[in-house]
Scaffold this motif. Structure first.
Motif, PDB file in Angstrom:
ATOM      1  N   ILE A  59      21.970  53.765  25.424  1.00 20.26           N
ATOM      2  CA  ILE A  59      22.602  54.199  26.662  1.00 20.26           C
ATOM      3  C   ILE A  59      23.502  53.101  27.232  1.00 20.26           C
ATOM      4  CG2 ILE A  59      22.152  54.774  29.083  1.00 20.26           C
ATOM      5  CD1 ILE A  59      19.732  56.350  28.115  1.00 20.26           C
ATOM      6  N   PHE A  60      23.004  51.864  27.255  1.00 17.54           N
ATOM      7  CA  PHE A  60      23.795  50.819  27.890  1.00 17.54           C
ATOM      8  C   PHE A  60      24.957  50.362  27.033  1.00 17.54           C
ATOM      9  CE2 PHE A  60      20.380  50.839  30.840  1.00 17.54           C
ATOM     10  CZ  PHE A  60      21.009  50.545  32.017  1.00 17.54           C
ATOM     11  N   THR A  63      28.003  53.208  27.432  1.00 20.75           N
ATOM     12  CA  THR A  63      28.711  53.558  28.663  1.00 20.75           C
ATOM     13  C   THR A  63      29.394  52.322  29.239  1.00 20.75           C
ATOM     14  OG1 THR A  63      26.630  53.250  29.835  1.00 20.75           O
ATOM     15  CG2 THR A  63      27.229  55.496  29.317  1.00 20.75           C
ATOM     16  N   PRO A  64      30.544  52.518  29.902  1.00 16.61           N
ATOM     17  CA  PRO A  64      31.252  51.373  30.489  1.00 16.61           C
ATOM     18  C   PRO A  64      30.431  50.744  31.616  1.00 16.61           C
ATOM     19  CG  PRO A  64      32.652  53.317  30.423  1.00 16.61           C
ATOM     20  CD  PRO A  64      31.284  53.770  30.097  1.00 16.61           C
ATOM     21  N   LEU A  66      31.549  49.510  34.256  1.00 18.41           N
ATOM     22  CA  LEU A  66      32.091  49.971  35.530  1.00 18.41           C
ATOM     23  C   LEU A  66      31.398  51.252  35.981  1.00 18.41           C
ATOM     24  CD1 LEU A  66      34.251  49.209  37.568  1.00 18.41           C
ATOM     25  CD2 LEU A  66      35.818  50.724  36.406  1.00 18.41           C
ATOM     26  N   VAL A  67      31.169  52.166  35.025  1.00 18.42           N
ATOM     27  CA  VAL A  67      30.494  53.421  35.353  1.00 18.42           C
ATOM     28  C   VAL A  67      29.061  53.138  35.809  1.00 18.42           C
ATOM     29  CG1 VAL A  67      29.698  55.618  34.414  1.00 18.42           C
ATOM     30  CG2 VAL A  67      31.942  54.765  33.806  1.00 18.42           C
ATOM     31  N   PHE A  70      29.130  51.865  39.307  1.00 17.36           N
ATOM     32  CA  PHE A  70      29.392  52.937  40.271  1.00 17.36           C
ATOM     33  C   PHE A  70      28.169  53.832  40.438  1.00 17.36           C
ATOM     34  CE2 PHE A  70      34.325  53.200  40.269  1.00 17.36           C
ATOM     35  CZ  PHE A  70      34.352  51.904  40.719  1.00 17.36           C
ATOM     36  N   ILE A  71      27.466  54.122  39.335  1.00 14.19           N
ATOM     37  CA  ILE A  71      26.263  54.963  39.449  1.00 14.19           C
ATOM     38  C   ILE A  71      25.266  54.281  40.372  1.00 14.19           C
ATOM     39  CG2 ILE A  71      24.239  55.830  38.213  1.00 14.19           C
ATOM     40  CD1 ILE A  71      26.046  56.404  35.840  1.00 14.19           C
ATOM     41  N   TYR A  74      27.389  53.619  44.195  1.00 15.30           N
ATOM     42  CA  TYR A  74      27.747  54.828  44.934  1.00 15.30           C
ATOM     43  C   TYR A  74      26.736  55.943  44.715  1.00 15.30           C
ATOM     44  CZ  TYR A  74      32.363  52.700  45.520  1.00 15.30           C
ATOM     45  OH  TYR A  74      33.385  51.863  45.853  1.00 15.30           O
ATOM     46  N   GLY A  75      26.132  55.975  43.523  1.00 18.66           N
ATOM     47  CA  GLY A  75      25.307  57.128  43.141  1.00 18.66           C
ATOM     48  C   GLY A  75      23.914  57.131  43.729  1.00 18.66           C
ATOM     49  N   LEU A  76      23.203  56.009  43.602  1.00 16.53           N
ATOM     50  CA  LEU A  76      21.790  56.018  43.994  1.00 16.53           C
ATOM     51  C   LEU A  76      21.547  56.374  45.466  1.00 16.53           C
ATOM     52  CD1 LEU A  76      20.220  53.092  41.933  1.00 16.53           C
ATOM     53  CD2 LEU A  76      20.145  55.544  41.513  1.00 16.53           C
ATOM     54  N   GLN A  78      22.471  58.659  47.033  1.00 21.51           N
ATOM     55  CA  GLN A  78      22.382  60.113  47.201  1.00 21.51           C
ATOM     56  C   GLN A  78      20.939  60.540  47.476  1.00 21.51           C
ATOM     57  OE1 GLN A  78      24.259  62.393  44.036  1.00 21.51           O
ATOM     58  NE2 GLN A  78      22.827  64.064  44.297  1.00 21.51           N
ATOM     59  N   PHE A  79      19.975  59.767  46.973  1.00 18.70           N
ATOM     60  CA  PHE A  79      18.575  60.169  47.088  1.00 18.70           C
ATOM     61  C   PHE A  79      17.916  59.507  48.291  1.00 18.70           C
ATOM     62  CE2 PHE A  79      19.681  60.100  42.555  1.00 18.70           C
ATOM     63  CZ  PHE A  79      19.634  61.464  42.340  1.00 18.70           C
ATOM     64  N   SER A 171      34.444  43.128  41.737  1.00 19.96           N
ATOM     65  CA  SER A 171      35.475  43.227  42.766  1.00 19.96           C
ATOM     66  C   SER A 171      35.762  44.687  43.105  1.00 19.96           C
ATOM     67  CB  SER A 171      36.753  42.537  42.297  1.00 19.96           C
ATOM     68  OG  SER A 171      37.340  43.251  41.245  1.00 19.96           O
ATOM     69  N   THR A 172      35.400  45.625  42.200  1.00 17.71           N
ATOM     70  CA  THR A 172      35.657  47.044  42.487  1.00 17.71           C
ATOM     71  C   THR A 172      34.696  47.596  43.529  1.00 17.71           C
ATOM     72  OG1 THR A 172      34.244  47.694  40.666  1.00 17.71           O
ATOM     73  CG2 THR A 172      36.588  47.555  40.216  1.00 17.71           C
TER      74      THR A 172
ATOM     75  N   PRO B 194      27.286  61.838  44.941  1.00 18.38           N
ATOM     76  CA  PRO B 194      27.844  60.808  44.051  1.00 18.38           C
ATOM     77  C   PRO B 194      27.049  60.625  42.761  1.00 18.38           C
ATOM     78  CG  PRO B 194      26.816  59.830  45.977  1.00 18.38           C
ATOM     79  CD  PRO B 194      26.887  61.290  46.231  1.00 18.38           C
ATOM     80  N   PHE B 195      25.724  60.672  42.854  1.00 14.70           N
ATOM     81  CA  PHE B 195      24.928  60.392  41.652  1.00 14.70           C
ATOM     82  C   PHE B 195      25.249  61.398  40.552  1.00 14.70           C
ATOM     83  CE2 PHE B 195      21.095  60.469  39.027  1.00 14.70           C
ATOM     84  CZ  PHE B 195      20.965  59.125  38.765  1.00 14.70           C
TER      85      PHE B 195
END
Lengths: 227, 231
Positions: A59-60, A63-64, A66-67, A70-71, A74-76, A78-79, A171-172, B194-195
């Motif tokens: 898996i690691f 995937t980039p 950067l992704v 972001f997961i 920005y993603g976590l 969400q929960f 930096s992103t 987002p996730f």
């Protein structure tokens, strides 16, 4: 654009050195611990330990970074249960998120490097150890590990260099590491060539220092080797 | 997964863009790699030092910095040139697609340079002497002896370079290419999930990487079809 302005920009960018090397050092340390755990899972000979480790690497590696950043950043959030958990103080902060993402990555790659080192250790030495009645954990610590570390050192050094390059991705997510500062300066002055090339040369210099250090360490660890 | 309704086609077109970037940058990466390798192996000192500068610079610089430099650098240059002709022009840039493609091809090409150099010097000198003895010309030796032998050595690292390329395509979103991370960002701002949105990006990239890994395995088997295995 005069030389003076470039010098000012370089000084400003060097303020980000703390964050860049903080990211590098912390994620290298945490990542190497993850790597050793994954390595032990991989060579344990039990499928229910080695398969998850292989899946993790798959898996690691696939995937980039950067992704992944972001997961996590920005993603976590969400929960709700993550926002209520004890990890929130780390995951709320871009620095913490970058550390988590980079460490998980380093863990995957370095475990593979260490595995290469472990597999290349001469079987005869381990048999000799077994004949002397040394237990399996001790054989790993006193025979396999010292040799494997020496063998995997060059690849480990390359991994440190790619990690240094990956820290720029922080930096992103609004971190003011060297790249983040450079992007701010470019937005102010609109002089991309001067700023970005100076920064690139700073990175190249650090890469060179890391390479030298690794080569010196290699020579030091190999000082008993007969050539 | 309900949140994904209405976004699948955006992701589909974005992944097509990623595939396009990958194919174009792969082409340039091979060219840069071969040019670099031949410069490094040449007897010309200027070519050798140019190639060395190239590999040292691009292997020591973060990819994201090269992408930014390529895009904003070219924009500044083009704007300056355009203003010579028409001073009312404010901003000219090359499309992010091409700036990004060339940038990641340059970076990965510097790694490919080392791979190709190593593979070319790994060709058995005996084979080349044999080709000479048979009266083959230099071009014939290159295509019938050197390349078939070198690509067997170059393929495993080359597979890794292709993986780096596909992963580096994600960086082009920061200069505004409409690819998957870009779509995920837009989708997040409308759906507030987002996730889900970023995980989909990760899964698609994993799919691309899997295809590349499998393709490399098949190519390796094909390249080594004449090699006798130990009984």
């Amino acid at each position: 654009m005069s030389v003076g302005i470039i010098m000012d920009a370089i000084l400003r960018m060097l303020h980000g050195i703390g964050i860049t090397f903080g990211l590098l050092g912390l994620s290298l340390a945490i990542g190497s611990i993850i790597a050793v755990l994954l390595l032990l899972m991989r060579i344990s000979g039990r499928w229910w330990l080695s398969w998850p480790a292989q899946l993790y690497f798959y898996i690691f590696r696939g995937t980039p970074i950067l992704v992944q950043i972001f997961i996590i950043y920005y993603g976590l959030p969400q929960f709700d249960w993550i926002r209520d958990s004890m990890f929130w103080s780390v995951l709320r902060d871009p620095f913490g998120c970058a550390i988590v993402a980079l460490s998980l990555n380093v863990g995957a790659y370095v475990s593979e490097i260490f595995r290469g080192g472990v597999l290349s250790v001469d079987k005869g030495l381990l048999e000799a150890g077994a004949a002397l009645g040394i237990s399996t954990p001790q054989r790993f610590i006193y025979i396999t590990a010292p040799l494997a570390i020496r063998i995997s050192l060059p690849a480990y050094g390359n991994e440190i260099i790619s990690l240094l390059k990956s820290t720029a991705l922080a930096s992103t997510i609004t971190l003011a590491d060297m790249t983040g500062i450079a992007r701010t300066i470019v937005a102010e002055t609109f002089a991309p060539y001067q700023i970005f090339i100076s920064l690139a040369l700073i990175y190249v210099t650090f890469t060179w220092i890391i390479q030298r250090t690794i080569r010196w360490t290699e020579g030091y660890l190999g000082r008993f080797t007969i050539r | 997964m309900d949140a994904m309704t209405g976004w699948w086609d955006d992701y589909f077109w974005a992944s097509i863009t990623v595939a396009e970037v990958f194919v174009c940058s792969l082409f340039f990466m091979v060219i840069f790699g071969l040019l670099g390798a031949s410069a490094k192996l040449s007897s010309n000192a200027v070519a050798r030092s140019l190639a060395n500068t190239y590999t040292v610079f691009f292997r020591g610089t973060p990819e994201i910095l090269v992408v930014l430099l390529m895009y904003f650098g070219s924009a500044v240059t083009l704007t300056a040139i355009a203003q010579l002709f028409d001073s009312s022009i404010r901003f000219v840039d090359i499309p992010p697609f091409w700036a990004g493609t060339i940038a990641i091809a340059l970076v990965v090409g510097s790694y490919a340079t080392e791979t190709f150099r190593g593979a070319f010097s790994g060709v058995n000198p005996g084979s080349i002497e044999a080709a000479r003895a048979l009266g083959m010309s230099n071009t014939q030796t290159l295509f019938y002896v050197r390349i078939p032998e070198m690509w067997r050595l170059a393929l495993p690292p080359f597979g890794n370079h292709m993986l780096s390329l596909i992963k580096d395509t994600a960086l082009i979103s920061i200069i505004g290419l409409n690819e998957m991370l870009f779509v995920a960002k837009q989708a997040t701002s409308t759906t507030g999930k987002p996730f889900t949105m970023y995980i989909v990006v990760g899964v698609i990239y994993l799919g691309f990487s899997t295809i590349i890994t499998l393709a490399t395995m098949l190519l390796e088997r094909f390249a080594n079809r004449h090699v006798r295995r130990a009984p």
